[in-house]
Write an enzyme that holds these catalytic residues in place. Structure first.
Site, PDB file in Angstrom:
ATOM      1  N   ASP A 168       1.889  13.161   4.414  1.00 25.56           N
ATOM      2  CA  ASP A 168       0.697  13.725   3.760  1.00 25.56           C
ATOM      3  C   ASP A 168       1.112  14.787   2.746  1.00 25.56           C
ATOM      4  OD1 ASP A 168       1.575  15.250   5.934  1.00 25.56           O
ATOM      5  OD2 ASP A 168      -0.442  15.818   6.596  1.00 25.56           O
ATOM      6  N   TYR A 223       4.598  -3.448   8.659  1.00 27.38           N
ATOM      7  CA  TYR A 223       4.324  -4.699   7.943  1.00 27.38           C
ATOM      8  C   TYR A 223       4.756  -5.912   8.753  1.00 27.38           C
ATOM      9  CZ  TYR A 223       2.867  -3.174   3.265  1.00 27.38           C
ATOM     10  OH  TYR A 223       2.173  -2.686   2.196  1.00 27.38           O
ATOM     11  N   ASP A 246       4.957   1.939   0.323  1.00 25.45           N
ATOM     12  CA  ASP A 246       3.960   1.191  -0.448  1.00 25.45           C
ATOM     13  C   ASP A 246       2.993   2.168  -1.115  1.00 25.45           C
ATOM     14  OD1 ASP A 246       2.377  -1.050  -1.330  1.00 25.45           O
ATOM     15  OD2 ASP A 246       0.982  -0.597   0.313  1.00 25.45           O
ATOM     16  N   LYS A 277       6.299  10.871   9.494  1.00 30.54           N
ATOM     17  CA  LYS A 277       5.150  11.537  10.119  1.00 30.54           C
ATOM     18  C   LYS A 277       5.604  11.919  11.535  1.00 30.54           C
ATOM     19  CE  LYS A 277       0.827  12.892  10.084  1.00 30.54           C
ATOM     20  NZ  LYS A 277       0.305  13.939   9.181  1.00 30.54           N
TER      21      LYS A 277
HETATM   22  C1  IPM Z   1       3.658  -4.004  -3.179  1.00 31.95           C
HETATM   23  C2  IPM Z   1       2.387  -4.709  -2.880  1.00 31.95           C
HETATM   24  C3  IPM Z   1       2.578  -5.599  -1.678  1.00 31.95           C
HETATM   25  C4  IPM Z   1       2.919  -4.712  -0.509  1.00 31.95           C
HETATM   26  C5  IPM Z   1       1.396  -6.521  -1.344  1.00 31.95           C
HETATM   27  C6  IPM Z   1       1.010  -7.390  -2.518  1.00 31.95           C
HETATM   28  C7  IPM Z   1       1.676  -7.377  -0.134  1.00 31.95           C
HETATM   29  O1  IPM Z   1       1.364  -3.785  -2.709  1.00 31.95           O
HETATM   30  O2  IPM Z   1       4.685  -4.682  -3.413  1.00 31.95           O
HETATM   31  O3  IPM Z   1       3.665  -2.761  -3.194  1.00 31.95           O
HETATM   32  O4  IPM Z   1       2.034  -4.166   0.150  1.00 31.95           O
HETATM   33  O5  IPM Z   1       4.103  -4.567  -0.221  1.00 31.95           O
HETATM   34 MG    MG Z   2       1.907  -1.754  -3.143  1.00 32.75          MG
END
Ligand code: IPM
Ligand code: MG
Length: 365
Positions: free
Chosen positions: A226, A143, A250, A193
């Site tokens: 996975d 990210y 996520d 992974k």
């Molecule tokens: C989450 C959301 C966020 C992320 C988005 C909105 C940026 O999906 O908090 O899980 O990917 O972290």
């Molecule tokens: Mg999310």
């Protein structure tokens, strides 16, 4: 304990404003009962901040968030801002808060409230009494890794993101996982992974070393992501604490959410080393139902409970809010997302659900 706690409320976009106003009422009611003094202020983030100031995370919001004891967030984003370039979108506001406040530990509990067993996509026996915790690393990994972007090479576009973790980032999230497991059922599953990605081989090595050095009383297992996705829908009760990186977390937390019947039920806490935190429902802004009094406010109310527990040192407020949520579900109150088809169910909107929670709080005084 009479010092006042400073709370920054960021309703954000879509259903965020509706669920937040209900959750703030519940927060104030329980705090009043328990003698906790709250100092609440509201701020702008996400699409509404873009409209008002041109930035998804105005400097002022970040400064106020840094000064607060806890931040409550509704949600950010919506179709109105989807055309903007990635770096200007509402989601940037959320990511900026996470990194600006160094909220590296994201706790996403997936608990099944017994009356909702029918709302799960899995058979009731697979999810009854489910209580697992996804711990997602929140300020690193793909990210935030650099370099990132889209550029042109040999006359074609090339997209790049970087999956990177430093040892100290892995170790500090692993430590939180083991500490949480100590207070729960003593088991940690680290998801990676490592069969393909070097960065996650490092992840596995660092988790293993910390475990051997300080937490050998905790049961540690490792799983490829996975397989973890598959196991979550095959036999979710095998897990206690699942610790993983930003992107895998996520994805797996959405999967875990569905096991409990609805994304509308799941709270989250994002914590910094200092204990300060941001608390938000796992669900998004649901633009399709925004402004219609249909959204489920319970995830936000449960997020407020997490704020009381993790940042505001008021565990009794947390317990009472959680009990009030369990109570309204037992009484049969349901928003549309968790309605199912059971008998004795009363379909309610956001505000009526909030009123039911207030009544349950009143009853438990
Ligand atoms: C989450 C959301 C966020 C992320 C988005 C909105 C940026 O999906 O908090 O899980 O990917 O972290
Ligand atoms: Mg999310």
């Amino acid at each position: 304990m009479s010092t006042s706690k400073n709370i920054l409320v960021l309703p954000g976009d879509g259903i965020g404003t509706e669920v937040m106003s209900v959750a703030v009422e519940a927060m104030q009611a329980v705090a009043r009962d328990e003698g906790v003094t709250l100092d609440l202020e509201e701020g702008l983030v996400g699409g509404v901040a873009i409209d008002a100031t041109g930035s998804a995370l105005p400097k002022e919001t970040l400064e106020r968030a840094k000064a607060a004891d806890a931040v409550l967030l509704g949600g950010v984003g919506g179709p109105k801002w989807d055309h903007l370039p990635m770096s200007e979108r509402p989601e940037r506001g959320l990511l900026g808060l996470r990194s600006g406040l160094e909220l590296f530990a994201n706790l996403r509990p997936a608990m099944l409230f017994a009356p909702l067993a029918d709302a799960s996509s899995l058979k009731p026996e697979l999810v009854s009494d489910l209580d697992i915790l996804i711990l997602r690393e929140l300020t690193g990994g793909i990210y935030f890794g650099e370099p990132r972007g889209v550029h042109v090479e040999n006359n074609e576009r090339v997209g790049v993101n970087t999956y990177i973790y430093r040892e100290h980032e892995i170790e500090r999230i692993a430590r939180v996982a083991f500490q949480l497991a100590e207070k729960r059922n003593g088991r940690v599953c680290s998801v990676d992974k490592a069969n393909v990605l070097e960065v996650t081989q490092l992840w596995r090595d660092v988790v293993t070393a910390l475990h051997a050095a300080e937490f050998s009383h905790i049961e540690l297992s490792h799983m490829y992501v996975d397989n973890a996705g598959m196991q979550l829908v095959r036999a979710p009760k095998q897990f206690d604490v699942v610790v993983t990186g930003n992107m895998f977390g996520d994805i797996l937390s959405d999967v875990a959410a569905m096991l409990t019947g609805s994304l509308g039920m799941l709270p989250s806490a994002s914590l910094a080393a200092s204990g300060k935190g941001m608390f938000e429902p796992v669900h998004g802004t649901a633009p399709d139902i925004a402004g219609q009094d249909k959204a489920n406010p319970l995830a936000t109310i449960l997020s407020v409970a997490m704020a009381f527990r993790y940042s505001l040192e008021a565990p009794r407020c947390a317990d009472r809010l959680e009990a009030a949520v369990a109570r309204v579900l037992a009484q049969g109150y349901r928003t549309a997302d968790i309605a199912g088809s059971g008998d004795g169910v009363t379909l309610v909107g956001t505000k009526a659900m909030g009123a039911a929670v207030l009544a349950a709080l009143e009853e438990s005084r």
